[in-house]
Write an enzyme that holds these catalytic residues in place. Structure first.
Site, short mmCIF file in Angstrom:
data_model
loop_
_atom_site.label_atom_id
_atom_site.label_comp_id
_atom_site.label_asym_id
_atom_site.label_seq_id
_atom_site.Cartn_x
_atom_site.Cartn_y
_atom_site.Cartn_z
N GLU A 166 49.75 36.72 118.14
CA GLU A 166 50.43 37.54 119.16
C GLU A 166 50.70 36.82 120.47
OE1 GLU A 166 48.79 41.47 119.61
OE2 GLU A 166 49.36 42.02 117.58
N GLU A 370 48.66 42.40 110.32
CA GLU A 370 47.95 43.51 110.96
C GLU A 370 48.82 44.76 110.86
OE1 GLU A 370 46.28 43.11 114.92
OE2 GLU A 370 45.83 41.00 114.53
C1 BG6 Z 1 46.43 43.31 117.90
C2 BG6 Z 1 45.42 42.22 118.01
O1 BG6 Z 1 47.09 43.33 119.12
O2 BG6 Z 1 46.01 44.62 117.79
C3 BG6 Z 1 44.01 42.60 117.61
O3 BG6 Z 1 45.84 41.08 117.32
C4 BG6 Z 1 43.73 44.02 118.08
O4 BG6 Z 1 43.15 41.65 118.15
C5 BG6 Z 1 44.70 44.95 117.38
O5 BG6 Z 1 42.41 44.43 117.90
C6 BG6 Z 1 44.48 46.43 117.67
O6 BG6 Z 1 44.55 46.68 119.05
P1 BG6 Z 1 43.36 47.39 119.81
O7 BG6 Z 1 43.69 47.29 121.25
O8 BG6 Z 1 43.33 48.78 119.31
O9 BG6 Z 1 42.13 46.64 119.45
#
Ligand code: BG6
Length: 471
Positions: A166, A370
């Site tokens: 990211e 993700e």
């Molecule tokens: C992504 C990241 O932005 O989203 C992760 O790569 C992150 O590291 C995931 O945990 C979910 O976001 P959040 O803020 O709910 O943890």
């Protein structure tokens, strides 16, 4: 479009899930590891820091055994830079290097392909202190030194590497730390060059391995069907998505954006011919991307934008403030999108659109690294966790993947966030994403015992049937 019959998921489809080192490992000062910038960042009141994570550093064998039980074909995890090079550069820490050899061994023994992120929000603090991290060109050389250790150590056994997690979110949301927009785009340029040179280096050291960028990519909707809003969506797509993937895949910056930067006096100055040559020569083998929900923007004039931005920042509504670009666009809530209790969009059709856009523009195999539903879960007295909301979320997104495959997209795998509960970037452990429950609270670490959620059993069935059984 709606098909009568959907294509099956291809043979060898990479089903798995993801994690990142600083959010799960804990052991933050153990075995020679030093602090990273995420360890020292201020966490919101009432939420835990990352020091103990979910103790994955000590329990990785148990965690990988559970992934094997689900039938995982891949596990995406990140290597911690400050574990490998505690001073950011220089002396290699053998205990850190050995640790990831053990993790890789364990994955391979379990028939799980390791998908390794080289850098996931964990720049060694020492480099931040020494020269401001990515604000300096020196960071390119130090990142490459670290990558070289990883390629030489693990490149003969790891098939998939990801350069930077990211980068776009770091630039768009955290760019302020560099002191002004121009400096932010300059730091971003250094990261792009570092990424390009890492891809070249990977192909030299381990020609069998595949390497990819790993930005957060999402389709952008116009808030209305007005021509202005359509242009705004196109512009934001350029800034949020294409700035990171055109550079990685074609070695070119989007033209209109360059002209916008010049017009606004924020064009980075230190861009050399050598940099652009490296960016042109670097060829990713695939594109990895994180997807949580499509974005929506409207057009905003320069005058209104300046006012709206200032007002939002004043009210500490940073999301709106940062996502307002006077004279270009402003991000808005989409009333037609469902959201989680944390306000994150649930938009499986957006995933299909994103997959289509990426495939049609870049024609490289795609890996979703993700996608997931972060909400509180309840551990029942009998050790069960009923998470129908997560199953529903994953089911809809997997179906969207299948539709995209039927559209003709070359999708390699699906690696939702996250394999097991871990510490969210801003919302502690209460916001859980895992298929495996970890029993700890924000401040009470308990025994961090692992439990199988309902989604664990459901995902096992999905993998067993190679995506045919989503019920
Ligand atoms: C992504 C990241 O932005 O989203 C992760 O790569 C992150 O590291 C995931 O945990 C979910 O976001 P959040 O803020 O709910 O943890």
């Amino acid at each position: 479009m709606q098909f009568k019959t959907l294509k099956p998921f291809p043979e060898g489809f990479l089903w798995g899930a993801s994690s990142s080192a600083y959010q799960c490992e804990g052991a933050y000062l153990e075995d020679g590891r030093t602090l990273c910038v995420s360890d020292t960042a201020k966490v919101p009141a009432g939420t835990t820091n990352f020091n103990d994570g979910v103790d994955h550093y000590h329990r990785f064998k148990e965690d990988i055994a559970l992934m094997k039980e689900m039938g995982f074909k891949e596990f995406r995890f990140s290597i911690s830079w400050p574990r490998i090079l505690p001073q950011g550069t220089g002396k290699v820490n053998p205990l850190g290097v050995d640790h990831y050899h053990e993790v890789i061994d364990e994955c391979l023994k379990a028939g799980i392909e390791p998908v390794v992120t080289l850098y996931h929000f964990d720049l060694p603090q020492v480099l931040q202190d020494k020269y401001g991290g990515w604000a300096s060109r020196q960071c390119i050389e130090d990142y490459l030194e670290y990558c070289k250790v990883c390629f030489e150590e693990y490149g003969h056994r790891v098939k998939y590497f990801l350069t930077i997690n990211e980068q776009n979110m770091m630039a768009l949301y955290m760019g302020g730390q560099y002191g002004g927009e121009k400096n932010c785009w300059q730091a971003n340029h250094y990261m792009l060059v570092a990424q390009a040179r890492a891809m070249i280096l990977c192909h030299e050291i381990c020609p069998e391995a595949w390497i990819a960028p790993a930005p957060n990519i999402t389709a952008i909707y116009p808030a209305t069907s007005s021509p202005e809003d359509n242009l705004a969506a196109m512009d934001f797509d350029q800034l949020r998505n294409r700035l990171f993937l055109d550079t990685a895949c074609f070695g070119t910056y989007p033209e209109a954006l360059i002209n916008w930067w010049k017009d606004n006096d924020v064009m980075p100055e230190d861009i050399t011919e050598e940099d652009m040559k490296n960016m042109k020569n670097a060829k990713p083998d695939f594109i990895a991307f994180n997807y949580y929900g499509a974005g929506t923007v409207r057009y905003i004039s320069k005058e209104d934008g300046i006012k709206a931005k200032a007002e939002a920042m004043e009210k500490m509504d940073f999301m709106t403030g940062l996502m307002t670009y006077p004279g270009m666009c402003q991000a808005v809530k989409n009333p037609l999108q469902e959201v989680t209790s944390y306000g994150m969009a649930i938009d499986p059709i957006g995933l299909r659109i994103t997959l289509r856009q990426l495939w049609e523009r870049y024609h490289l195999p795609l890996l979703i690294t993700e996608n997931g539903c972060g909400v509180p879960d309840k551990l029942e007295e009998d050790g069960t966790i009923h998470d129908p909301y997560r199953i529903d979320y994953l089911r809809k997104h997997i179906k969207a993947c299948q539709e995209a495959i039927t559209d003709g997209v070359n999708l390699m795998g699906y690696s939702p966030w996250s394999a097991f509960d871990l510490i969210s970037t801003h919302q502690g452990i209460t916001k859980r994403y895992g298929l495996i429950y970890v029993d700890r609270d924000e401040f009470d670490l308990k025994e961090m015992k692992r439990y199988r959620k309902d989604s664990f059993y459901w995902y096992k069935k999905v993998i067993e049937s190679n995506g045919a059984d989503l019920d």
